[in-house]
Scaffold this motif. Structure first.
Motif, PDB file in Angstrom:
ATOM      1  N   GLY A  84       0.829  -1.208   0.000  1.00  0.00           N
ATOM      2  CA  GLY A  84       0.000   0.000   0.000  1.00  0.00           C
ATOM      3  C   GLY A  84       0.855   1.245   0.000  1.00  0.00           C
ATOM      4  N   LEU A  85       0.246   2.313   0.493  1.00  0.00           N
ATOM      5  CA  LEU A  85       0.885   3.624   0.426  1.00  0.00           C
ATOM      6  C   LEU A  85       2.150   3.700   1.267  1.00  0.00           C
ATOM      7  N   VAL A  86       2.110   3.057   2.456  1.00  0.00           N
ATOM      8  CA  VAL A  86       3.267   3.163   3.358  1.00  0.00           C
ATOM      9  C   VAL A  86       4.472   2.438   2.751  1.00  0.00           C
TER      10      VAL A  86
ATOM     11  N   VAL B  23       8.134   4.126   1.920  1.00  0.00           N
ATOM     12  CA  VAL B  23       9.417   3.645   2.458  1.00  0.00           C
ATOM     13  C   VAL B  23      10.402   3.364   1.324  1.00  0.00           C
ATOM     14  N   PHE B  24       9.950   2.662   0.271  1.00  0.00           N
ATOM     15  CA  PHE B  24      10.851   2.390  -0.854  1.00  0.00           C
ATOM     16  C   PHE B  24      11.287   3.695  -1.519  1.00  0.00           C
TER      17      PHE B  24
ATOM     18  N   LEU C  20      15.160  14.448  -0.213  1.00  0.00           N
ATOM     19  CA  LEU C  20      14.409  13.435   0.524  1.00  0.00           C
ATOM     20  C   LEU C  20      12.917  13.654   0.283  1.00  0.00           C
ATOM     21  N   GLY C  21      12.218  12.584  -0.117  1.00  0.00           N
ATOM     22  CA  GLY C  21      10.782  12.698  -0.293  1.00  0.00           C
ATOM     23  C   GLY C  21      10.343  12.757  -1.739  1.00  0.00           C
TER      24      GLY C  21
ATOM     25  N   TYR D 217       5.897   7.673  -5.717  1.00  0.00           N
ATOM     26  CA  TYR D 217       5.400   6.310  -5.504  1.00  0.00           C
ATOM     27  C   TYR D 217       4.065   6.309  -4.758  1.00  0.00           C
ATOM     28  N   VAL D 218       3.929   7.231  -3.789  1.00  0.00           N
ATOM     29  CA  VAL D 218       2.649   7.303  -3.060  1.00  0.00           C
ATOM     30  C   VAL D 218       1.532   7.657  -4.045  1.00  0.00           C
TER      31      VAL D 218
END
Lengths: 292, 191
Positions: free
Chosen positions: B79-81, B85-86, B98-99, B105-106
């Motif tokens: 899922g989204l989490v 993380v990846f 960062l992000g 991906y989210v």
């Protein structure tokens, strides 16, 4: 295999809530990372965790390279030998001349009471990998870090001159911004006439920029820029770039020069990091910032 | 006990019905993938993403592709989490902001979750067409934010990358379905 019945009610918050939370988190991270340096410890921890995986993944590539090198060893050594022979003959003349000049220079410096120029200790580093170009940055990741005595701010050089500057260091790896990265600015001097300038990266491979020249500044295409030693991070006298073109804009009263770096980070795998006293340099910079 | 066969028949009937309504053998694809397989493919793709092939400016985003595929077909596991993380892991590897990847991906995974039900009714080629806008819009969002923060537009090569990513959907989807297929074949030959 028993098929699980799908839950009637989803556990946890619905996807939309999670989406918004994660998007806000991602945007906050990006904003904070772009503007402040507070996320460096987080990045370092993740980088340390990533390191073993990176080494494992890159191991086959290193193996192929080693085999290739081994197969071509005789050929490579012959070529290298020829190049070295030629260099030796050329350097023989230069070195006798340099010795004379160095003694003379030392005498003159003593006469003038200038502190003696010390040469910094160096560390040889090898490129671990080249990160993909996200947002136009020009970076390289090396295989040594703070364990080898590296610290952010130290200059990286090759035989052509300055390659870039370390910007982040983990215990095992270090990340360098190349000359052409727009986060790097180097205090330089025109070799021909000693004019002091500042060179900036443009985020374009093979191109640097000298800004804030007065319109009548004595800079020509073909001039070589060397580090001036101002600021403390880069020792004086390292080659930086050769000016390729100058744009004199009479409307703004300023000129802008473009140059190509004399170092070739794309050709080599090994570089030297000069272990300058970063603490001292940072102090100088902070004082300068305070003055401004 | 007597209700079991009838429910089995019902399921078969609904499966056939779904097959008629859509143009895919939905009854063949409903078997859930094994968790180990899902995570193994994600980790392999993540490791492969650390290799130098991504230096090509139009390199397809395989990580986004596999994350999207699993969130569309195994939304209970991926899922989204997971995507976030990846994304952070790749950001640190790429020494990027960062992000950045995390945001892409989210957004991709959310798009895949939205299309989850719809995708089940189409074959892999039509699924790729459905996913193309997601693979284009998600990186666009991230590139806009990075351009705003860094003052630098990365050019348009990433659009080619997104097109290739969508074009690879059928191939990757076929590969990721292989283990479930094989189970089907084994069971049908045993029956």
């Amino acid at each position: 295999m028993q098929r699980q019945t799908p839950p009637l009610f989803r556990r946890g918050p619905p996807a939309e809530v999670r989406l918004v939370v994660l998007i806000v988190l991602a945007l906050t991270l990006m904003l904070v990372d772009a503007r402040m340096r507070v996320l460096e410890p987080v990045r370092r921890v993740v980088a340390i965790a990533l390191y073993p995986f990176q080494r494992v993944v890159l191991a086959p590539r290193d193996l192929v390279e080693q085999i290739d090198e081994w197969v071509n060893a005789a050929n490579l050594i012959r070529q290298e030998n020829e190049a070295l022979q030629r260099q030796r003959i050329e350097l023989a003349q230069v070195s006798t001349h340099a010795q004379q000049v160095a003694t003379e220079n030392a005498q003159l410096r003593r006469l003038l009471g200038i502190t003696e120029h010390t040469s910094e200790p160096t560390v040889v580093v090898e490129v671990l990998y080249e990160p993909p170009d996200g947002g136009g940055q020009q970076r390289l990741v090396f295989n040594k870090g703070s364990k080898a005595g590296l610290a952010p701010g130290m200059p990286v050089i090759d035989e052509g001159g300055v390659v870039g500057q370390l910007v982040r260091v983990t215990p095992m790896t270090s990340e360098a911004a190349l000359l052409t990265d727009d986060r790097v600015s180097i205090p330089v001097q025109v070799l021909r006439n000693g004019l002091r300038l500042i060179a900036f990266g443009t985020n374009t491979p093979g191109e640097i920029e000298v800004r804030y020249l007065s319109a009548n500044a004595d800079v020509r295409a073909g001039d070589v820029l060397i580090t001036s030693g101002v600021g403390g991070f880069f020792p004086a006298g390292l080659q930086v770039a050769r000016i390729t073109s100058i744009d004199r804009n009479s409307a703004s009263g300023f000129a802008q020069a473009l140059g190509e770096p004399l170092s070739h980070p794309e050709r080599y795998r090994h570089f030297l990091v000069l272990q300058v006293d970063v603490g001292q340099a940072t102090k100088i910079q902070e004082e300068e910032d305070d003055d401004n | 006990m007597t209700t079991n066969p009838s429910s089995q028949e019902q399921r078969d009937a609904s499966g056939r019905l779904a097959g008629l309504v859509g143009n895919a053998h939905s009854d063949r694809l409903t078997r859930p993938a094994r968790g180990v397989f899902v995570w193994a493919t994600l980790i392999v793709v993540w490791l492969a993403s650390m290799l130098p092939w991504r230096l090509w400016p139009a390199a397809p985003d395989m990580m986004a592709l596999v994350l999207a595929y699993w969130s569309a077909h195994e939304s209970r596991r991926v899922g989204l989490v997971t995507a976030f993380v990846f994304g952070i892991l790749l950001d640190v590897h790429d020494t990027a902001l960062l992000g950045g990847h995390a945001l892409t991906y989210v957004l991709v995974v959310y798009g895949a979750l939205l299309l989850n039900r719809r995708l089940q009714r189409f074959d892999l080629l039509s699924q790729a067409v459905h996913m193309l806008p997601i693979f284009l819009l998600a990186p666009l969002g991230t590139h806009l934010v990075v351009a705003w923060l860094a003052g630098h537009w990365p050019g348009w090569w990433w659009v080619v990358g997104s097109l290739i990513t969508a074009a690879l959907w059928p191939i990757v989807g076929w590969v990721l379905q292989l283990p479930q297929r094989r189970l089907d074949d084994v069971e049908s030959s045993a029956a």
